[in-house]
Design a protein around this motif. Structure first.
Motif, short mmCIF file in Angstrom:
data_model
loop_
_atom_site.label_atom_id
_atom_site.label_comp_id
_atom_site.label_asym_id
_atom_site.label_seq_id
_atom_site.Cartn_x
_atom_site.Cartn_y
_atom_site.Cartn_z
N SER A 199 25.29 18.56 69.09
CA SER A 199 26.55 18.14 69.42
C SER A 199 27.25 16.96 68.71
CB SER A 199 26.71 18.02 70.97
OG SER A 199 28.15 17.52 71.20
N ARG A 200 26.41 15.88 68.70
CA ARG A 200 26.84 14.72 67.82
C ARG A 200 27.05 15.01 66.48
NH1 ARG A 200 22.71 10.16 67.83
NH2 ARG A 200 22.89 10.38 69.84
N GLU A 201 26.13 15.86 65.94
CA GLU A 201 25.99 16.15 64.36
C GLU A 201 27.16 16.83 64.20
OE1 GLU A 201 23.13 18.38 61.42
OE2 GLU A 201 21.94 17.05 62.73
N SER A 202 27.48 17.86 65.03
CA SER A 202 28.70 18.59 64.86
C SER A 202 30.06 17.96 64.74
CB SER A 202 28.54 19.99 65.74
OG SER A 202 29.77 20.02 66.54
N LYS A 203 30.14 17.04 65.55
CA LYS A 203 31.41 16.15 65.69
C LYS A 203 31.40 15.29 64.67
CE LYS A 203 31.68 15.90 70.73
NZ LYS A 203 31.10 14.99 71.88
N LEU A 204 30.40 14.89 63.73
CA LEU A 204 30.32 14.01 62.61
C LEU A 204 30.97 15.00 61.51
CD1 LEU A 204 26.96 12.15 63.05
CD2 LEU A 204 29.44 11.10 63.14
N VAL A 205 30.30 16.25 61.57
CA VAL A 205 30.86 17.03 60.47
C VAL A 205 32.24 17.41 60.58
CG1 VAL A 205 30.46 19.54 59.53
CG2 VAL A 205 28.65 18.21 60.18
N SER A 206 32.91 17.63 61.73
CA SER A 206 34.29 17.92 62.06
C SER A 206 35.25 17.01 61.64
CB SER A 206 34.43 18.30 63.64
OG SER A 206 33.63 19.21 63.91
N ALA A 207 34.54 15.62 61.91
CA ALA A 207 35.34 14.40 61.40
C ALA A 207 35.27 14.41 59.96
CB ALA A 207 34.61 13.14 62.08
N ASP A 208 34.43 14.57 59.29
CA ASP A 208 34.52 14.64 57.66
C ASP A 208 35.46 15.53 57.26
OD1 ASP A 208 32.46 12.74 57.93
OD2 ASP A 208 30.97 13.82 57.35
#
Length: 336
Positions: A327-336
């Motif tokens: 979930s954290r990784e997917s949020k980071l990807v979305s933020a990028d």
């Protein structure tokens, strides 16, 4: 200045730390360390070890690929987690670490051998000699047969969940390196069964280990005895002189802060002069003695079920942690 009980104990017994907490092991400075599924589950939830848990999860995810379910990844990760803790522990102790086979394989000889090979392979792949590893296996008849085969391959075993003389003798006859009779769990059973409390040499757990130790020394078995699962320091001092004792950090602390004279209670030379009947344990005798010994029967079953449950809890914990990481990784990807 007088010596502490722990200092005196170290002069006659190899002291082993019974924990998965690496910081506690560094503080206690034991020769060896033992872990089990419950201890690893506890350590895995400590904030200071979260990076170890996360690293194992991410490696397992990478190994299985994106198509794997969180449950599959958690299942692979739990097998590697005990080894990761084992490697960290070996970096701070001079001796050996015990790493446990999946308790759900306790009645599966071939499955136990396969998992033991996997564990040794992971350690050796990390450059750690099998001489520094003890494979922990439940003392069922099937587990003892697996250990007999592994010992022939130079893989040393620690037979755990051991409550009865029949289990101990079968292990010694199989050429097992080390056994772990469970002192405190034997005491628990007798207290519940009789409603009585026991102290000192009257403690049935102490009596069980004393009997096993004397039997092994009388008949010259190479298998060594490591008393385990202590409820108080009195049980430990009554077994001073045992080959090894594996002790929790709390009880190690109590022994270290207590002064007083510690006499040797178990002595190999004295054992040789005792009148003891020699037994031979084949499967029929093992089964008959196991059925007749209510305590050993109950505690072995309960111990296997308890460790199996701890593994299931650990798998659930790992699956939950993996979901958080994703979930954290997917949020980071979305933020990028």
């Amino acid at each position: 200045m007088s010596k502490s009980l722990l200092q005196q104990l170290r002069e006659m017994t190899v002291v082993v730390a019974d924990t998965g907490d690496i910081e506690a092991i560094e503080k206690a400075k034991p020769q060896d360390a033992t872990t089990n599924p419950s201890l690893i589950t506890t350590a895995a939830q400590m904030p200071q070890y979260q990076s170890i848990v996360d690293g194992v999860l991410l490696d397992a995810h990478k190994q299985l690929g994106d198509s794997a379910t969180d449950k599959d990844v958690a299942n692979l990760a739990f097998k590697h987690l005990a080894i990761e803790f084992g490697k960290k522990i070996l970096a701070v102790i001079p001796g050996r670490v015990s790493t446990e086979v999946d308790a759900r394989l306790s009645y599966d000889t071939e499955g136990t051998i396969k998992m033991a090979h996997d564990i040794i392979g992971l350690y050796e792949g990390a450059g750690i000699s099998r001489k520094r590893i003890l494979i922990k296996i439940a003392s069922t008849w099937e587990g003892i047969r697996a250990a007999e085969q592994l010992e022939k391959e130079g893989i040393h075993c620690n037979l755990t969940l051991l409550f009865g003389l029949h289990q101990a003798i079968a292990c010694a006859e199989a050429g097992v390196t080390l056994i772990s009779p469970f002192v405190g769990r034997i005491l628990d059973w007798y207290k519940k069964d009789t409603g009585k409390d026991y102290k000192g040499a009257d403690d049935p757990g102490v009596q069980s280990v004393t009997k096993i130790y004397n039997y092994f020394k009388k008949f010259g078995y190479k298998t060594v005895v490591m008393g385990a699962s202590f409820r108080n320091t009195g049980e430990i001092t009554e077994l001073a002189g045992c080959d090894l004792l594996t002790i929790s950090p709390q009880l190690l602390g109590e022994l270290d802060s207590t002064q007083g004279d510690l006499p040797r209670k178990l002595d190999p030379e004295k054992a040789k002069s005792l009148e003891i009947e020699k037994l031979t344990i084949d499967k029929a005798t093992f089964d008959k003695m196991h059925e007749a010994d209510r305590m050993a029967h109950d505690k072995l079953k309960e111990g296997i079920e308890g460790f199996s449950k701890a593994l299931e809890s650990l798998e659930q914990l790992l699956a939950k942690r993996l979901a958080e990481l994703e979930s954290r990784e997917s949020k980071l990807v979305s933020a990028d």
